[in-house]
Design a protein around this motif. Structure first.
Motif, PDB file in Angstrom:
ATOM      1  N   LEU A 140       0.618  -1.272 -11.952  1.00 27.06           N
ATOM      2  CA  LEU A 140       0.509  -0.317 -10.857  1.00 27.06           C
ATOM      3  C   LEU A 140       1.745  -0.330  -9.969  1.00 27.06           C
TER       4      LEU A 140
ATOM      5  N   PHE B 280      -3.140   3.180 -12.645  1.00 23.25           N
ATOM      6  CA  PHE B 280      -2.712   4.563 -12.408  1.00 23.25           C
ATOM      7  C   PHE B 280      -3.263   5.499 -13.471  1.00 23.25           C
TER       8      PHE B 280
ATOM      9  N   CYS C 122      -6.529   2.267  -6.877  1.00 24.20           N
ATOM     10  CA  CYS C 122      -5.835   3.520  -6.594  1.00 24.20           C
ATOM     11  C   CYS C 122      -6.849   4.658  -6.606  1.00 24.20           C
TER      12      CYS C 122
ATOM     13  N   ASP D  69      -2.828   3.864  -3.145  1.00 28.84           N
ATOM     14  CA  ASP D  69      -3.041   2.663  -3.958  1.00 28.84           C
ATOM     15  C   ASP D  69      -2.794   1.407  -3.136  1.00 28.84           C
ATOM     16  N   SER D  70      -3.273   0.297  -3.662  1.00 29.54           N
ATOM     17  CA  SER D  70      -3.134  -0.979  -2.971  1.00 29.54           C
ATOM     18  C   SER D  70      -3.070  -2.109  -3.986  1.00 29.54           C
TER      19      SER D  70
ATOM     20  N   TYR E 158      -3.014  10.809  -2.563  1.00 24.46           N
ATOM     21  CA  TYR E 158      -2.968   9.696  -3.512  1.00 24.46           C
ATOM     22  C   TYR E 158      -2.804   8.414  -2.707  1.00 24.46           C
TER      23      TYR E 158
ATOM     24  N   THR F 232      -6.126  -4.751  -7.651  1.00 22.97           N
ATOM     25  CA  THR F 232      -5.413  -3.492  -7.471  1.00 22.97           C
ATOM     26  C   THR F 232      -6.431  -2.361  -7.395  1.00 22.97           C
TER      27      THR F 232
ATOM     28  N   LYS G  57       3.802   9.217  -8.399  1.00 24.14           N
ATOM     29  CA  LYS G  57       2.591   9.267  -7.582  1.00 24.14           C
ATOM     30  C   LYS G  57       2.531  10.582  -6.804  1.00 24.14           C
TER      31      LYS G  57
ATOM     32  N   ASP H 130       0.836  -1.198   0.000  1.00 20.91           N
ATOM     33  CA  ASP H 130       0.000   0.000   0.000  1.00 20.91           C
ATOM     34  C   ASP H 130       0.869   1.246   0.000  1.00 20.91           C
TER      35      ASP H 130
END
Length: 447
Positions: A114, A198, A172, A150-151, A148, A170, A122, A30
């Protein structure tokens, strides 16, 4: 994901005769970025992995976990779970999930690129978002923060009952919190953009929404108190539907924490209301082909044409109530055991968009944001009261902004008093989707 299945296999190999053993394996990466005034205020990149182990023997369940894939530690976790089972209270409904013939849906939830996006890129996107918010409207006087996140998450479940399945996803997002000003007055707003890759994130959308939601509230006053038509913004609808969905988990019903207990087959909403839990819809943030016990997820019709059809079930709740598991087991992570819950619930959309619905409201209130909704709802009685802000509706058009008013009712009455559901189905970073709702005769308290 094959390596996670291999880890789970290693754990299950420790099973002894006469016991059931399940390994739930989880791994995630993450990233969280927050910028303020062009500078990085917070940056975190975290890797997490671990295994939860359940052992069932003679109607007793034991659980243990470890935050490593080390073979020795895994063996110790199995022994700990086995020891814990020996001290657990017996329960005839305790059992591991078994194959039920339903195969997992093929869902496109994973974007391998990603994890290849540089962290600097990012950060730059969050900084671009902040600049875009400030430039969106001259009345934007500041940005509280731009984030921002994401995972990349992977899970696997293997058990002695014959289940061996894995899934991954995924996600984000970009989120902006804006500040609009006019003289001594300030108002806040937010906007966001979601994606699984992304390049799916849209800075312009997030910035515009953040600015608009703040600017439109400038000059807000308290409305007069009374009963009127209330229109819910999709963001508010998603929160409300999420609360309703929380009461439709069978474990909540069993434990007496649901207003819907004992009401299967009854009319609980307006006749055009259909509520479906469907983790196989890849558009949902909670989409998953497999639940957290290893069963395939599937659509579950909770309310159909206003009638309560049933609840979501895990293996335990299904055995406890004599129902069938619905592939609806959820966990808070590898450190927890599964329970029954919704992860992707939505009302079936109507045929008119938000503007058409607003045009049909002569006098009412658009609620664009609420505060304290979850704490203000009693899941047993259905009573709720929440602070809100939004805009007055006059003659089918949006009018003056409103602040510091309260909306109060019961969930039961709201569901019955629904006048219309919008066609603007909106997937949000929540377990429920949103759309515009029109609800008649709601108590609004202002001045």
């Amino acid at each position: 994901m094959s390596d996670l299945l291999d880890v789970a296999d290693t754990v299950v190999d420790h099973a002894r005769d006469g016991e059931q053993l399940e390994a739930y394996v989880e791994r995630s990466t993450d990233t969280q970025v927050r910028v303020y005034q062009g500078e990085v205020e917070h940056l975190a990149v975290a890797d997490s992995l671990g295994v939860g182990v359940r052992v069932v023997r003679d109607g007793r369940q034991g659980f243990a976990y470890c935050g490593t894939f080390d073979a020795e530690a895994l063996g110790e976790a199995v022994n700990d779970a086995r020891d814990n089972a020996a001290f657990a209270e017996p329960d005839d409904a305790v059992a591991l999930a078994e194959p039920d013939g339903v195969e997992p849906a093929e869902l496109d939830l994973w974007r391998p690129g990603l994890d290849e996006v540089p962290t600097d890129t990012k950060v730059a996107l969050a900084q671009e978002l902040e600049r875009a918010v400030l430039a969106a409207d001259p009345r934007i006087v500041g940005v509280e923060s731009c984030d921002y996140g994401d995972s990349l998450a992977e899970t696997a479940v293997v058990s002695t009952s014959g289940l061996r399945r894995a899934s991954r996803a995924t996600s984000c997002d970009l989120v902006a919190y804006s500040l609009a000003g006019d003289g001594d007055e300030t108002q806040t707003g937010f906007g966001f953009s979601l994606g699984r890759a992304f390049d799916e994130l849209d800075v312009a959308v997030a910035a515009r929404d953040a600015a608009d939601r703040a600017v439109r509230l400038l000059g807000a006053t308290k409305p007069p108190s009374g009963r009127m038509t209330v229109v819910l913004d999709p963001w508010v609808t998603a929160q409300l539907v999420g609360i309703v969905a929380g009461t439709l988990g069978a474990e909540e019903v069993i434990k007496g924490r649901s207003l819907f207990a004992g009401r299967e087959g009854e009319e609980v909403a307006a006749p055009f209301v259909t509520l479906v839990e469907d983790p196989t819809d890849a558009r949902s943030w909670g989409a998953a082909p497999v639940d957290d016990e290893g069963l395939a997820t599937r659509p579950v019709r909770l309310v159909e044409d206003g009638v309560l059809r049933g609840f979501v079930h895990s293996t335990w709740t299904a055995k406890r109530t004599g129902a069938a598991a619905t592939g609806s087991a959820v966990r808070a992570g590898f450190k927890s055991t599964p329970t029954a819950g919704c992860r992707a619930v939505a009302l079936t959309p109507g045929k008119r968009d938000a503007s058409a619905l607003l045009a049909g409201v002569d006098d009412g209130v658009l609620v664009q944001e609420v505060s304290g909704l979850h704490s203000g709802v009693n899941p047993v009685s259905g009573d709720f009261s929440t602070g809100a802000q939004g805009l007055r509706i006059r003659g089918g058009a949006l009018a003056e902004p409103l602040r510091e008013f309260t909306v109060a009712s019961t969930l039961q009455r709201l569901l019955h008093d629904l006048v219309a559901i919008g066609s603007d189905l909106t997937w949000l970073p929540l377990r429920a989707a949103g759309m515009t709702l029109v609800i008649g005769d709601v108590a609004v308290s202002g001045e």
